[in-house]
Design an enzyme around this catalytic site. Structure first.
Site, PDB file in Angstrom:
ATOM      1  N   TRP A  81     -29.613   3.074  -0.606  1.00 40.06           N
ATOM      2  CA  TRP A  81     -29.246   4.204  -1.472  1.00 40.06           C
ATOM      3  C   TRP A  81     -28.195   3.795  -2.503  1.00 40.06           C
ATOM      4  O   TRP A  81     -27.960   4.513  -3.463  1.00 40.06           O
ATOM      5  CB  TRP A  81     -28.737   5.379  -0.625  1.00 40.06           C
ATOM      6  CG  TRP A  81     -27.348   5.158  -0.035  1.00 40.06           C
ATOM      7  CD1 TRP A  81     -26.886   4.031   0.577  1.00 40.06           C
ATOM      8  CD2 TRP A  81     -26.263   6.082  -0.026  1.00 40.06           C
ATOM      9  NE1 TRP A  81     -25.586   4.195   0.997  1.00 40.06           N
ATOM     10  CE2 TRP A  81     -25.174   5.445   0.637  1.00 40.06           C
ATOM     11  CE3 TRP A  81     -26.083   7.380  -0.486  1.00 40.06           C
ATOM     12  CZ2 TRP A  81     -23.948   6.071   0.827  1.00 40.06           C
ATOM     13  CZ3 TRP A  81     -24.861   8.006  -0.292  1.00 40.06           C
ATOM     14  CH2 TRP A  81     -23.800   7.347   0.353  1.00 40.06           C
ATOM     15  N   ASP A  82     -27.588   2.646  -2.281  1.00 40.11           N
ATOM     16  CA  ASP A  82     -26.627   2.102  -3.244  1.00 40.11           C
ATOM     17  C   ASP A  82     -27.198   2.189  -4.660  1.00 40.11           C
ATOM     18  O   ASP A  82     -26.486   2.453  -5.624  1.00 40.11           O
ATOM     19  CB  ASP A  82     -26.335   0.627  -2.941  1.00 40.11           C
ATOM     20  CG  ASP A  82     -25.846   0.378  -1.524  1.00 40.11           C
ATOM     21  OD1 ASP A  82     -26.281   1.126  -0.620  1.00 40.11           O
ATOM     22  OD2 ASP A  82     -25.061  -0.564  -1.318  1.00 40.11           O
ATOM     23  N   GLU A 209     -21.358   6.516   8.448  1.00 39.45           N
ATOM     24  CA  GLU A 209     -22.076   5.897   9.568  1.00 39.45           C
ATOM     25  C   GLU A 209     -21.250   5.821  10.849  1.00 39.45           C
ATOM     26  O   GLU A 209     -21.698   5.246  11.839  1.00 39.45           O
ATOM     27  CB  GLU A 209     -22.583   4.501   9.145  1.00 39.45           C
ATOM     28  CG  GLU A 209     -23.613   4.617   8.041  1.00 39.45           C
ATOM     29  CD  GLU A 209     -24.144   3.278   7.542  1.00 39.45           C
ATOM     30  OE1 GLU A 209     -23.625   2.234   7.962  1.00 39.45           O
ATOM     31  OE2 GLU A 209     -25.086   3.283   6.720  1.00 39.45           O
ATOM     32  N   GLN A 322     -16.606   6.141   5.647  1.00 38.49           N
ATOM     33  CA  GLN A 322     -16.665   6.197   4.186  1.00 38.49           C
ATOM     34  C   GLN A 322     -16.761   7.638   3.700  1.00 38.49           C
ATOM     35  O   GLN A 322     -16.935   8.544   4.490  1.00 38.49           O
ATOM     36  CB  GLN A 322     -17.909   5.451   3.739  1.00 38.49           C
ATOM     37  CG  GLN A 322     -19.207   6.105   4.233  1.00 38.49           C
ATOM     38  CD  GLN A 322     -20.302   5.084   4.408  1.00 38.49           C
ATOM     39  OE1 GLN A 322     -20.552   4.624   5.514  1.00 38.49           O
ATOM     40  NE2 GLN A 322     -20.945   4.714   3.319  1.00 38.49           N
TER      41      GLN A 322
END
Lengths: 489, 489
Positions: A81-82, A209, A322
């Protein structure tokens, strides 16, 4: 293929190739350069990053950009998805034709995503893989990969932003709509209505995550809401304006008009968790009831946590790897008040380790948005020279591509306060103490806008294209040539 | 070792070994036989099962019983909670010295459980492995294994039942207490207090492996409550009556008396989820808010679900592989009203697939408890000849040991209505239509009680030992020789 490229190169000769490359880079910097005065190392860092993104990105709609670009074997060259959340935004506003190619890559792997959806028991629609090269899911550990259904909404968000910035109807009709519809179907199938809550999405993992397989991840639900609503809008728009094309797509994917009604209904009724007591958005249904990680007694050498604690230990605590909801605050910054953003940001800042290199740039952007400029600067400085200075001690495995594009976002969306929501183009520049001046460029609907910020003033200059309406701080501005305003505190 | 056994056998000679075996089995049946009149195949089934359990079980405190006994390679010969929840109960009441050896096995692997606890970030205490032979965790997929922290409470429950049935203080002091204390520490460390709820346990998996890593699994919390409370009781009991031994244990495991206070507090404040609207116990915090599995449109050949659906698909639905809260209703049947049990049973029956062979016997027992005798009989009949008739088509991989012991439980705890809670020994026999008569035997505190049930009457006979108080249906009975009562409807 390789032979053909080599033969062509030999035929062209070194001098011609060099000339072409110089020309290519010159044109790129003309429409994309970022200048920073007062910090030469930072200036070097940002250009180094942009160059790496540019050279690492596939531009043939068959290849994409690996998490490590072309520089290392980390993550096995896989695409994540970056691309949609970090890389594409940079290209949309600097070199939109590359953004298009990256989105076409998703179209070209749509059949694999359809197969994957069937494997995951969705009778219709397409579920994009969490990590892949050829379109097949390549993840080994599903709680932190396939469970991240938000990938579908992330791709939809990128399509929306690309379309808004380019009004590229040809792309939308040929590729975008089909992707949007097929991916929207997954959320409609995945979710269900719960009395007193609305449309709920269970059993997914959000961007964070360190928290896996939860119900109603707020980021996922908000992104899915936007996705479903945009898919319905596009369906109606194409039906009205390009009915032949609409019928073609409809026939191809056997779209039932009732589905569009259900997308709208699900979007309208999407449940976004909110905690009335703390007045913040909980990351998911159970996040706030967990024990907060004992940060005080966690030695520095135990970070990143995932290398030192069993996943179960991490999962049972309030601790984020994150930006998760904080990413939503940036992507949907028009939907929340400053006070709300402050409360959410402050809550999640306390429980976020930034063990992912995708995190600090997002925190930097939102910190700018809420006026925490010093804090934003600190976060930003963790991104700009990450690989040049090997901050994480793992540049040997390859560069951190998403972070590199993130450093561009940190300047443009962060300090520059740039946002684009369809017709609304916003700038709210601030300047960090250590800089004397910075500038960046935005391509939007055939215009090229240069934003120049020094300690006193902001200058917006329309370098290319016809008059365009923008918002500078709270002021509506008709930008035809150049305007100058005092810098906000 | 193998040589020694062989040499001894050769020395004894075939005839002597045969004689010994016959004697051994005769003694076993004298204290353990179950008779069923009216169904010869069932009679064969139950004896076949008991024989397999007896011969498959390690009796040297170094070995245990594999999920497939000694008959196949399924589950790689590993030992599971099957031992404490299914096998040990049969031995406690038929051959308690074997139950003790199985519990000593846990003591002999306690150091490995301590190591495992450290790996899972618990500074003190012991966490038993989900599957093992030598005491090390051998699971590959933690969401359905290590996450099942209830293994600790299951072992504690078995110790409690063994102790109550034998009053074997030597065992308690030498082995049991240390296991109880070390395993209790894990729950105290794992849980935390949440305002308005109490002591909560996050990030665990209950017995139902179709629901993973949840908060406040009701079964786990209730079992942990009982465990913590019993550990505190034992600490105080030993301190008062065997202070030297208490001091030895305390020193060995560096037990702080404050810990015992915390165990009691956690037990007293344990959060047991309850849904006020449905008036049932939700399996966990999020279970009831999930979509119910679409059983109607699931073809028969798609069972067991785990072989046909991705875990994420299963996890996001209300669907149970096996008895979870229903198991708690049996193990703690004294804590709930009949009406409560009926509501809970009916709810979970609708969403349980019994894809695990550990499930039907438990549903059979609880069905008996709430008077659903025909239903109980149907569940029971799925257990008794499972391997003789190869019901699951996988007996080639080995017998289903837990189910075999479960068929004993189905008769004794199910139709016989036998329960033992310390001084309270309960019988509530019922008889299925197809049987003419059945009998079983219970060993309890040096007594051997025979329970004989026909279509009209229940006869309790004290075969061995001195007067003992039991409860037959609602009547308190002083059992000295034999009593007879009419069978309840």
């Amino acid at each position: 293929m390789k032979d053909r490229v080599l033969k062509r190169a030999v035929k062209m000769g070194y001098e011609n190739i060099k000339k072409n490359q110089i020309e290519y880079m010159k044109r790129f910097w003309e429409s994309a350069d970022v200048e920073i005065e007062g910090d030469a190392k930072l200036q070097q860092g940002i250009r180094f990053n942009m160059f790496h993104i540019l050279q690492s990105t596939g531009k043939d709609s068959k290849t994409n950009i690996g998490a490590k670009g072309l520089t290392g074997e980390g993550y096995e060259g896989h695409y994540f998805w970056d691309t949609e959340m970090y890389i594409i935004p940079m290209f949309i506003y600097t070199k939109p034709e590359v953004a298009r190619k990256l989105l076409e890559y998703r179209y070209n792997t749509l059949d694999k995503a359809r197969e994957r959806a069937r494997q995951m028991s969705h009778e219709k629609g397409a579920l994009f893989p969490w990590r892949t090269i050829n379109g097949e899911e390549c993840s080994a550990y599903f709680p932190a990969s396939t469970a991240q259904y938000h990938i579908n909404a992330d791709i939809a968000y990128a399509i929306k932003k690309y379309y808004e910035a380019t009004l590229d109807e040809e792309f939308l009709i040929k590729y975008g709509a089909e992707i949007l519809f097929e991916t929207a179907r997954i959320f409609e199938d995945l979710g269900h209505y719960v009395e007193g809550k609305g449309f709920c999405i269970d059993g997914v993992t959000g961007p964070d995550e360190y928290t896996a397989i939860v119900n109603n991840n707020a980021y996922t639900n908000l992104m899915a809401k936007d996705h479903l609503s945009f898919a319905a809008y596009v369906a109606e728009y194409i039906k009205k304006n390009f009915n032949d094309e609409y019928q073609r797509i409809k026939g191809k994917i056997e779209l039932d008009e009732e589905e569009i009604v259900r997308w709208k209904k699900a979007a309208d009724n999407m449940y976004i968790p909110y905690d009335e007591k703390l007045k913040i958005h909980p990351q998911d249904d159970s996040f706030l009831s967990k024990k907060i990680w004992d940060f005080e007694n966690t030695p520095k050498e135990n970070y990143p946590l995932l290398l030192h604690y069993h996943p179960l230990v991490i999962y049972r605590h309030q601790v984020c790897k994150q930006a998760d909801w904080v990413l939503a605050l940036y992507l949907h910054s028009d939907k929340f008040t400053k006070e709300q953003k402050i409360r959410d940001f402050e809550y999640y800042e306390k429980v976020t380790t930034h063990d992912s290199s995708l995190s600090p740039c997002i925190f930097s952007i939102v910190a700018c948005d809420i006026g925490y400029i010093d804090k934003a600067y600190d976060y930003f400085m963790r991104t700009a020279r990450m690989d040049l200075d090997d901050h994480h001690g793992n540049t040997k495995d390859g560069i951190h591509a998403a972070n590199m594009a993130g450093s561009w976002l940190g300047i443009v969306a962060g300090f520059g306060g740039f946002r684009a929501f369809g017709d609304e183009i916003l700038f709210s520049p601030r300047i960090p103490q250590n800089w004397n001046r910075y500038s960046f460029k935005i391509n939007y609907r055939q215009r090229l806008i240069k934003v120049d910020v020094n300690k006193e003033k902001v200058t917006l200059q329309l370098i290319k294209g016809s008059l365009i309406k923008v918002k500078l701080y709270d002021e509506e501005v008709q930008l035809e040539d150049k305007i100058e305003r005092n810098l906000a505190n």
